[in-house]
Structure formats: structure tokens, C-alpha cells
Write a protein that holds these residues in place. Structure first.
Motif, PDB file in Angstrom:
ATOM      1  N   GLU A 131       0.843  -1.210   0.000  1.00 12.77           N
ATOM      2  CA  GLU A 131       0.000   0.000   0.000  1.00 12.77           C
ATOM      3  C   GLU A 131       0.874   1.256   0.000  1.00 12.77           C
ATOM      4  O   GLU A 131       0.586   2.224  -0.708  1.00 12.77           O
ATOM      5  N   ALA A 132       1.950   1.245   0.720  1.00 18.02           N
ATOM      6  CA  ALA A 132       2.872   2.382   0.746  1.00 18.02           C
ATOM      7  C   ALA A 132       3.511   2.574  -0.635  1.00 18.02           C
ATOM      8  O   ALA A 132       3.677   3.712  -1.113  1.00 18.02           O
ATOM      9  N   LYS A 133       3.872   1.442  -1.274  1.00 15.27           N
ATOM     10  CA  LYS A 133       4.454   1.526  -2.623  1.00 15.27           C
ATOM     11  C   LYS A 133       3.447   2.125  -3.610  1.00 15.27           C
ATOM     12  O   LYS A 133       3.801   2.961  -4.444  1.00 15.27           O
ATOM     13  N   TRP A 134       2.179   1.667  -3.518  1.00 14.98           N
ATOM     14  CA  TRP A 134       1.147   2.189  -4.413  1.00 14.98           C
ATOM     15  C   TRP A 134       0.905   3.678  -4.143  1.00 14.98           C
ATOM     16  O   TRP A 134       0.715   4.456  -5.089  1.00 14.98           O
ATOM     17  N   LYS A 150       3.722   5.503  -5.767  1.00 17.31           N
ATOM     18  CA  LYS A 150       3.589   5.475  -7.237  1.00 17.31           C
ATOM     19  C   LYS A 150       2.493   6.442  -7.704  1.00 17.31           C
ATOM     20  O   LYS A 150       2.687   7.209  -8.650  1.00 17.31           O
ATOM     21  N   ILE A 151       1.361   6.404  -7.032  1.00 20.54           N
ATOM     22  CA  ILE A 151       0.242   7.285  -7.406  1.00 20.54           C
ATOM     23  C   ILE A 151       0.624   8.736  -7.168  1.00 20.54           C
ATOM     24  O   ILE A 151       0.284   9.627  -7.960  1.00 20.54           O
ATOM     25  N   GLY A 152       1.364   9.018  -6.100  1.00 24.21           N
ATOM     26  CA  GLY A 152       1.822  10.387  -5.823  1.00 24.21           C
ATOM     27  C   GLY A 152       2.721  10.914  -6.934  1.00 24.21           C
ATOM     28  O   GLY A 152       2.575  12.065  -7.390  1.00 24.21           O
ATOM     29  N   GLU A 203       2.019  13.999  -9.583  1.00 27.94           N
ATOM     30  CA  GLU A 203       2.970  15.087  -9.849  1.00 27.94           C
ATOM     31  C   GLU A 203       3.215  15.243 -11.352  1.00 27.94           C
ATOM     32  O   GLU A 203       3.288  16.358 -11.885  1.00 27.94           O
ATOM     33  N   LYS A 204       3.352  14.107 -12.009  1.00 25.00           N
ATOM     34  CA  LYS A 204       3.586  14.132 -13.463  1.00 25.00           C
ATOM     35  C   LYS A 204       2.403  14.762 -14.186  1.00 25.00           C
ATOM     36  O   LYS A 204       2.582  15.545 -15.133  1.00 25.00           O
TER      37      LYS A 204
END
Length: 158
Positions: free
Chosen positions: A136-139, A142-144, A148-149
Motif C-alpha cells: 500500500e505504501a508503494k502504491w 507510485k500514485i503520488g 505530480e507528473k
């Protein structure tokens, strides 16, 4: 350009019809083969040297007029060429700007699509209970980064 050529032809034809020239402090007018002085035909009374001098003066005058007209035509052609070049540069600049905008829009669409896919996948995995706290932290990370992009590409759109 058509009008320029028409003006040249018109002025040339007018120049051929009647030429006024000054030779030996006398004004002569030449119409065809006839030479006039003060409105009187003096063709027969002039000497051969005078006739030749008058004809030579007329030829010189015609050449000078043609040179002047050619110079005007060259200047006009340069001016037109310069305008065409400026228009071409303006068109190229507009094309580059349009291409930049299209690329920025494509990048934004791609980034937004990637973000939506990642969010959907995370939601599915969470609903199925297949997400550990580490995943969940990795996701979230990644979503963060995808968000930003999206923001960066959105700024480039403007």
C-alpha cells in the motif's frame, strides 16, 4: 508583379512613341523617323551628324530609363521576396507552436491515463484484500509520483 510588368511595358511603349531630347542647346522631339524642333519638321534640314547625334541621345535616354526601370523592378522583387520570407518564417513558427501544443496535450493525456489505471488497479487490489501495508505504501508513492507528473504536464499545456 503583374502590375509592375504592365507599368514597365506601358512606360516603354510611351517612351517609344515620342522622345524629347536636347542636343546642341536645342530641344528636339522625335516621332518615328521624323524629327521636330518647336513643332516644325526639321528632318530634311538637319545634317547627318546632327541626326545621328539626336538618335544617339535618344538611345542613351532610353537605356537610362530602362536601367532605372530595371532597378525599380529589382527593388520591388527584393521587397516581395523579403515579405514572402517573413510570411514563411511566421508560418513555420506557428507550425512549431502547434506541434508543441499537440505534444504537450498528448503527454498530459498519457500521464492522466496512467494515473487513472494505477488508481483503478490499487482499488481492485485493495478490494480483493491483496494489499499488504508495504504494498500500500508503494502504491501510494507510485500514485503520488503519477499525480505530480499530471500536474507538470498540465502546466506545460498552458
Amino acid at each position: 508583379m503583374k502590375y509592375l510588368m504592365l507599368a514597365l511595358c506601358l512606360s516603354f511603349s510611351l517612351a517609344i512613341n515620342a522622345q524629347k531630347v536636347k542636343v546642341n542647346k536645342q530641344n528636339f522631339e522625335v516621332k518615328g523617323d521624323r524629327i521636330f524642333n518647336e513643332g516644325k519638321d526639321v528632318t530634311e534640314t538637319l545634317s547627318v551628324e546632327n541626326k545621328n547625334a539626336i538618335k544617339k541621345a535618344i538611345e542613351n535616354k532610353k537605356e537610362a530609363e530602362l536601367a532605372k526601370q530595371n532597378e525599380k523592378a529589382k527593388k520591388e522583387a527584393k521587397k516581395i521576396e523579403k515579405q514572402e520570407k517573413a510570411a514563411e518564417n511566421k508560418r513555420k513558427k506557428a507550425e512549431k507552436t502547434l506541434a508543441k501544443k499537440e505534444k504537450a496535450q498528448a503527454n498530459f493525456d498519457k500521464a492522466k491515463n496512467n494515473l487513472e489505471k494505477a488508481q483503478k488497479k490499487r482499488t481492485k487490489l485493495k478490494e480483493k484484500g491483496k494489499l499488504s501495508p508495504v504494498d500500500e505504501a508503494k502504491w501510494d508513492k507510485k500514485i503520488g509520483s503519477l499525480e505530480e507528473k499530471v500536474e507538470k504536464t498540465k502546466k506545460k499545456l498552458k
